[in-house]
Structures are given as C-alpha cells and as structure tokens.
Design a protein around this motif. Sequence first.
Motif, short mmCIF file in Angstrom:
data_model
loop_
_atom_site.label_atom_id
_atom_site.label_comp_id
_atom_site.label_asym_id
_atom_site.label_seq_id
_atom_site.Cartn_x
_atom_site.Cartn_y
_atom_site.Cartn_z
N ASP A 140 0.66 -1.15 0.01
CA ASP A 140 -0.13 0.24 -0.19
C ASP A 140 0.68 1.16 0.07
OD1 ASP A 140 -2.32 -1.47 0.04
OD2 ASP A 140 -2.65 -1.06 2.16
N ILE A 141 1.96 1.20 0.76
CA ILE A 141 2.78 2.56 0.94
C ILE A 141 3.62 2.65 -0.39
CG2 ILE A 141 5.19 3.30 2.22
CD1 ILE A 141 3.80 2.07 4.74
N TYR A 142 3.92 1.43 -1.03
CA TYR A 142 4.81 1.46 -2.28
C TYR A 142 3.71 2.17 -3.45
CZ TYR A 142 7.64 0.01 -6.30
OH TYR A 142 8.29 0.23 -7.40
N LEU A 143 2.77 1.64 -3.31
CA LEU A 143 1.59 2.30 -4.62
C LEU A 143 1.11 3.59 -4.14
CD1 LEU A 143 -0.91 -0.75 -4.76
CD2 LEU A 143 1.16 -0.11 -6.30
N SER A 144 1.34 4.03 -3.06
CA SER A 144 1.08 5.61 -2.67
C SER A 144 2.45 6.44 -2.90
CB SER A 144 0.67 5.57 -1.19
OG SER A 144 1.58 5.36 -0.24
N GLY A 145 3.49 5.83 -3.42
CA GLY A 145 4.87 6.56 -3.55
C GLY A 145 5.38 7.02 -2.48
N LYS A 146 5.42 6.77 -1.33
CA LYS A 146 5.91 7.16 0.04
C LYS A 146 7.23 6.33 0.20
CE LYS A 146 1.77 8.71 1.91
NZ LYS A 146 0.48 8.38 3.09
N LYS A 147 8.28 6.69 -0.56
CA LYS A 147 9.59 5.87 -0.45
C LYS A 147 10.25 5.74 0.99
CE LYS A 147 10.66 6.99 -5.40
NZ LYS A 147 11.56 7.39 -6.15
N ASP A 148 10.04 6.81 1.76
CA ASP A 148 10.77 6.92 3.07
C ASP A 148 10.05 5.81 3.91
OD1 ASP A 148 12.68 8.62 2.39
OD2 ASP A 148 11.55 10.35 3.28
N ARG A 149 8.85 5.85 3.94
CA ARG A 149 8.06 4.95 4.86
C ARG A 149 7.90 3.36 4.30
NH1 ARG A 149 1.87 6.34 5.50
NH2 ARG A 149 2.05 4.34 6.66
N PHE A 150 8.39 3.21 3.02
CA PHE A 150 8.63 1.92 2.39
C PHE A 150 9.96 1.29 2.82
CE2 PHE A 150 9.79 -0.85 -1.05
CZ PHE A 150 8.75 -1.93 -0.99
N GLN A 151 10.75 2.16 2.97
CA GLN A 151 12.08 1.75 3.35
C GLN A 151 11.99 1.33 4.86
OE1 GLN A 151 14.78 1.35 1.16
NE2 GLN A 151 15.47 0.10 3.01
N ARG A 152 11.47 2.07 5.55
CA ARG A 152 11.07 1.71 6.99
C ARG A 152 10.42 0.32 7.12
NH1 ARG A 152 9.98 7.00 7.76
NH2 ARG A 152 7.76 6.85 8.11
N THR A 153 9.46 0.20 6.19
CA THR A 153 8.68 -1.22 6.09
C THR A 153 9.71 -2.32 5.92
OG1 THR A 153 6.74 -0.03 5.55
CG2 THR A 153 6.52 -2.63 5.51
N ILE A 154 10.44 -2.02 4.85
CA ILE A 154 11.46 -3.08 4.39
C ILE A 154 12.33 -3.46 5.79
CG2 ILE A 154 13.53 -3.63 3.26
CD1 ILE A 154 12.10 -2.46 0.81
N ASP A 155 12.85 -2.31 6.54
CA ASP A 155 13.75 -2.61 7.55
C ASP A 155 13.05 -3.49 8.49
OD1 ASP A 155 15.73 -1.36 6.45
OD2 ASP A 155 15.01 0.60 7.48
N GLU A 156 11.69 -3.15 9.04
CA GLU A 156 10.70 -3.83 10.10
C GLU A 156 10.61 -5.25 9.54
OE1 GLU A 156 7.15 -1.81 10.43
OE2 GLU A 156 8.17 0.29 11.11
#
Length: 231
Positions: A50-66
């Motif tokens: 969902d975050i990736y599709l919304s274009g929020k790259k910083d939040r997406f990277q945090r999700t990958i870390d999590e």
Amino acid sequence: LFARQLNLSFTSGYKIMDNILKKSISIEKEIDNFLNQFSEAGLLFKSGVDIYLSGKKDRFQRTIDEITQIEHKGDALRRSIEEKLYRKTLIPESRGDVLDLLESLDGLLDRFKGALYRFDIEGVEIDQRFHEDFKELVRNVVNASEALAQSSRSFFKDISSIANHMHKVSFWETEADKVSTLLQKRIFRQDEMRLSQKMQLRDFVRHVDKIADRAEDVADDLSIFVIKRSL
C-alpha cells in the motif's frame, strides 16, 4: 477432501492430542511467538505494498527494515525451537512433522520479505489503473497466509478446531488466483504499454500470487500431519 478426512479423524482421535506440546510450556510460548512473527510479516507486506503504491519511499524503506527484523527474529526462534525439540527429546513421533511445518512457515515469511525487496530493487512502476486489483491480490494472499497461521496454532494447541481454519487457506488461494489471472489479462490488453513493462508487471503479479500457492501447499502438508496424529 482433506477437510472431510480431518473431520473423520477428529471423531475418533482428537481428544488425546489437543496440545502436543503441553509438557513444554517454554517451547509452546516460542512457537506462539514464531507464529506471531509470521502473521506480522504478512501484515507488514500488505502495508508495504500500500505504501509503495502511494509513492511514499521513506515509509516503504522503513517497512522493509521492519520486515527484515521480523524475518531475523523468526529464524532465531525456529532454530531455538528445533534445538529444544532435539535436546529435550520432545514429541519424537511428531518431531519431523513439526520441524517441516516450522521450516515451511519460515520460508513463507522470507517470501514476504523477498517480495518487498524486489519492489525496492526493481522500482517497478504500477499504473494507477492497476492499484486496486493489485491491492486485492495482496489482501487475498495475506488472508491465505493468516488462515495457515491459525491452522498451525490449532495444530499445536487445539487440534479439534483446525478444520475451522484449514479450508480458508484454499478459499483465499483460489481468490488470489482469480485476481491474478484477471490482472494479467488487463495488463496485456493495454496497447500503449511497452512489452517489457507488461512482462515486468506480469512477473510481479505471479511472484505475489505464488505466496498463496505455497501457503496452500503447506496447508496440504499440515492436513497430512493432522491425520497422522489421529491414527
């Protein structure tokens, strides 16, 4: 078929095996924790898409870390459980089945992480017109994995309730297949898209859909483990 076999097995044998780890509370807690990590990985995967599709790259990277941290925790818990099962010689008649199940679940957890990493590495562009279908596919895949998690909990703690969850794995896997097929057709009917774009999107759709396929395979194995325990 497996659901019918499970119901037949329950009528004769489930009362003596409600909790196969009742003599080891510490391992039971670790398995609970491991299944929590597995479920959380699915939720993070859904959130990450969902975050990736919304274009929020910083939040997406945090999700990958999590999800990477969760995958590491899952690996550590699986190794700890395996060590204790051998060291304490617990449930020797079912140890192999339990180890196979844990390793399969750990492999699925890794697939969630790997799928998010693939988004990050390839930076695939998903047109807005495909977002809702893609989200629906992900929801069905995560629902299949969560039904598998609930089935696994029942296997360890209350095997008489496992049939309440097992059939849902196949249901959500079938729903994921339907969305996957329709989405691939839509992708290849877009005349303005380059063939390379279509093939990349198709590969991503298939990659996500295969997580549900694998969840169903693990559920089939779990059905056999349950029948063996009831004999």
